[in-house]
Write an enzyme that holds these catalytic residues in place. Structure first.
Site, PDB file in Angstrom:
ATOM      1  N   PRO A 107      21.657  25.662  61.033  1.00  0.00           N
ATOM      2  CG  PRO A 107      21.800  24.099  59.323  1.00  0.00           C
ATOM      3  CD  PRO A 107      22.593  25.139  60.031  1.00  0.00           C
ATOM      4  CB  THR A 166      16.750  19.598  65.566  1.00  0.00           C
ATOM      5  OG1 THR A 166      17.568  19.024  64.551  1.00  0.00           O
ATOM      6  CG2 THR A 166      15.464  18.813  65.689  1.00  0.00           C
ATOM      7  CD  GLN A 211      21.314  20.659  57.888  1.00  0.00           C
ATOM      8  OE1 GLN A 211      20.616  20.252  58.814  1.00  0.00           O
ATOM      9  NE2 GLN A 211      22.572  21.054  58.067  1.00  0.00           N
ATOM     10  CG  HIS A 240      22.785  17.299  58.500  1.00  0.00           C
ATOM     11  ND1 HIS A 240      24.075  16.925  58.806  1.00  0.00           N
ATOM     12  CD2 HIS A 240      22.205  17.646  59.680  1.00  0.00           C
ATOM     13  CE1 HIS A 240      24.273  17.035  60.117  1.00  0.00           C
ATOM     14  NE2 HIS A 240      23.155  17.468  60.670  1.00  0.00           N
ATOM     15  CE1 TYR A 280      21.314  12.443  62.761  1.00  0.00           C
ATOM     16  CE2 TYR A 280      22.546  14.441  62.293  1.00  0.00           C
ATOM     17  CZ  TYR A 280      21.720  13.708  63.127  1.00  0.00           C
ATOM     18  OH  TYR A 280      21.299  14.248  64.321  1.00  0.00           O
TER      19      TYR A 280
END
Length: 388
Positions: free
Chosen positions: A39, A41, A116, A196, A201
């Site tokens: 993954p 962004t 994700q 995730h 996070y």
């Protein structure tokens, strides 16, 4: 004509590279090789809706032979899930129509793809300005201890201001949001679910003692700090059933502090990971800034290696594979050989290899590696600056 298999043996006389192209079955997910697009962004989905360009981007990696594509982090159905309007979401009819187009393109190319699911938690506001009327989801209302980080001082100062801790209602709402988004993923045809839960996070912030200072059932010792991620996984597994796999990304380091840890010993890591496996996780995605760094003193075993050793589950290594520098370090990373990857795969230290930046440099990375081609050169300005 020389076959791909012969080319691989020519590059690696001991045949270790061929371990990269062994098939793997995880529940209903049949992977033709061990190469996973990690993954990353990208922020090319205006209004949270992936378009034809996003579908073509993922399709190119499927056409290039990667065994599995994991999408960039996708916002779950919660008001403070993700703070960029250009990050795709997994809720709302327009976004779901867009994702059906993505899934169809990847499947038509013979590939497999999973989303994700992402909630940024304490890091709400790091990517863009946010609605001041909304409160970030934080276990204890704190941002976390600032250490080595690339975040600017002005953002850290703003983010460090205490907020309200998550209430029981907040916790229920977030679990429900994960469940709705997982259900949406199944309905649009994805081949599994990825979560995730790393890098500071939301789910990771429950695991990290710096951000989880609760004294109720959701905080305290490591077992209780693991409870909220476990309940999210249990709820998702109940919703999607037994067929599709669940991948779970975890990390020691946080974006607030690259030196942070959730586990100081293998025994502590075992507490976290085995609880997640019992809840329904199938693949442990061990995120570290360099995949081959030993995870604990006294052993050369990597974080992914420990994940597999402690649980017996499928594990996936990720972190600067094929590159000389970790993500966000200054300077241009040079191509690095994959000898360590081949050796560790052959010895069954881990099972899958997630590769990020090299997939941006070469959409056909898997085919290139199988044919014994050179490691591509990654240029951040060029390869991160466009969606190709």
């Amino acid at each position: 004509m020389t076959s791909d298999l012969t080319d691989s043996r020519r590059v690696d006389p001991e045949g270790a590279v061929n371990a990269l192209f062994e098939p793997l079955q995880v529940r209903s997910l049949a992977l033709p090789n061990r190469i996973v697009m990690s993954p990353m962004t990208r922020e090319h989905s205006p209004g949270g809706v992936p378009g034809a360009d996003v579908a073509a981007y993922y399709r190119r990696r499927a056409e290039g032979g990667s065994g599995l594509v994991i999408t960039e982090g996708v916002a779950i159905d919660h008001p403070t899930a993700v703070d960029s309007p250009k990050v795709p979401r997994l809720h709302g009819e327009a976004a779901l129509v867009g994702w059906r187009g993505v899934v169809d393109e990847v499947h038509e190319a013979g590939g497999r793809i999973i989303p994700q699911l992402w909630h940024v938690g304490p890091l709400w506001g790091a990517m863009s300005d946010v609605d001041p009327s909304l409160t970030s989801m934080r276990p204890s209302g704190v941002w976390g201890r600032a250490g080595r980080t690339v975040y600017p001082d002005d953002y850290i100062a703003r983010a460090s201001a205490p907020t309200a801790a998550m209430t029981e209602q907040d916790l229920e709402d977030v679990i429900a949001a994960y469940v709705r988004s997982a259900r949406n993923a199944v309905e649009v045809g994805f081949d599994g679910i990825a979560i995730h839960a790393a890098h500071g996070y939301l789910l990771d912030s429950f695991l990290w003692e710096s951000t989880n200072q609760r004294t109720d059932q959701w905080g305290g010792d490591l077992q209780r700090r693991t409870r909220f991620p476990v309940e999210v996984i249990r709820a998702i597994r109940r919703e999607i059933g037994p067929e599709l796999p669940i991948f779970f990304r975890f990390s020691q380091h946080k974006q607030q502090d690259y030196g942070a840890r959730i586990a100081n010993t293998p025994a502590e890591l075992s507490v976290v990971l085995n609880a997640l496996i019992d809840a329904g996780v199938d693949v442990l995605d061990a995120s570290i800034r360099r995949f081959d760094i030993p995870a604990f003193e006294g052993s050369d075993l990597t974080l992914a290696g420990w994940a597999k050793k402690l649980t017996g589950a499928v594990s996936m290594a990720v972190g600067s594979v094929g590159l000389s520098k970790p993500l966000r370090d200054t300077g241009t990373p040079e191509p690095a050989d994959l000898d360590g990857v081949f050796r560790r795969l052959k010895s069954n230290e881990f099972d899958l290899v997630a590769i990020g930046r090299l997939h941006l440099a070469d959409p056909a990375l898997a085919r290139t590696l199988r044919r014994g081609g050179p490691i591509p050169t990654f240029d951040r300005e060029r390869h991160e600056g466009q969606l190709y």
